[in-house]
Design a protein around this motif. Structure first.
Motif, short mmCIF file in Angstrom:
data_model
loop_
_atom_site.label_atom_id
_atom_site.label_comp_id
_atom_site.label_asym_id
_atom_site.label_seq_id
_atom_site.Cartn_x
_atom_site.Cartn_y
_atom_site.Cartn_z
N PHE A 69 0.83 -1.20 0.00
CA PHE A 69 0.00 0.00 0.00
C PHE A 69 0.87 1.24 0.00
N ASN A 70 0.59 2.13 -0.94
CA ASN A 70 1.25 3.43 -1.00
C ASN A 70 0.18 4.50 -0.87
N MET A 71 0.43 5.45 0.00
CA MET A 71 -0.53 6.54 0.17
C MET A 71 -0.59 7.36 -1.11
N PRO A 72 -1.80 7.72 -1.56
CA PRO A 72 -1.90 8.56 -2.77
C PRO A 72 -1.40 9.97 -2.49
N LYS A 73 -0.95 10.63 -3.54
CA LYS A 73 -0.45 12.00 -3.38
C LYS A 73 -1.62 12.92 -3.08
N ALA A 74 -1.35 13.93 -2.28
CA ALA A 74 -2.38 14.91 -1.95
C ALA A 74 -2.68 15.74 -3.19
N PRO A 75 -3.95 16.08 -3.41
CA PRO A 75 -4.28 16.89 -4.60
C PRO A 75 -3.68 18.29 -4.48
#
Length: 126
Positions: A69-75
């Motif tokens: 699991f990789n955290m998605p980048k913040a918009p």
């Protein structure tokens, strides 16, 4: 006469009761006639179930089957300077209307969509 009929009915009731009691006592003892035979398939199956040992679960068993699991980048937040410039271009834009777009100055005929149609006289007569 009445006494004789009562004695006869009493005797018949006692006789019927004795017959039922004897019949019940005879039927109460039932000896099993079939001998239980060994079921070879069932015995083999139960023996294999008892001898089965499940494999031990290792921590590395999940590798290759589970993605990490990789955290998605913040918009990214919109730039306020871009919003201001876009708002200015929108405000300075010329508004197009139907009257200006039609050339030659001809008037546009508007249709009345809510106008009721007249019924035919042939339909009205029926």
């Amino acid at each position: 006469m009445l006494a004789q009929s009562l004695r006869a009915s009493r005797q018949s009731l006692v006789r019927v009761a004795r017959q039922r009691h004897v019949a019940v006592s005879r039927r109460s003892f039932i000896a099993p006639t079939a001998v239980r035979q060994a079921d070879l398939v069932q015995d083999m199956y139960l023996r294999e179930l008892k001898n089965y040992k499940p494999p031990q679960v290792k921590a590395s068993d999940a590798e290759g089957h589970v993605q990490k699991f990789n955290m998605p980048k913040a918009p990214l937040s919109p730039e306020e300077s871009d919003i201001a410039s876009e708002l200015k271009t929108y405000e300075t834009q010329q508004v197009d209307t139907e009257d200006q777009s039609s050339e030659g100055g001809s008037a546009v005929v508007e249709e009345d969509w809510f106008e009721e149609e007249e019924e035919d006289e042939a339909h009205a007569a029926h």
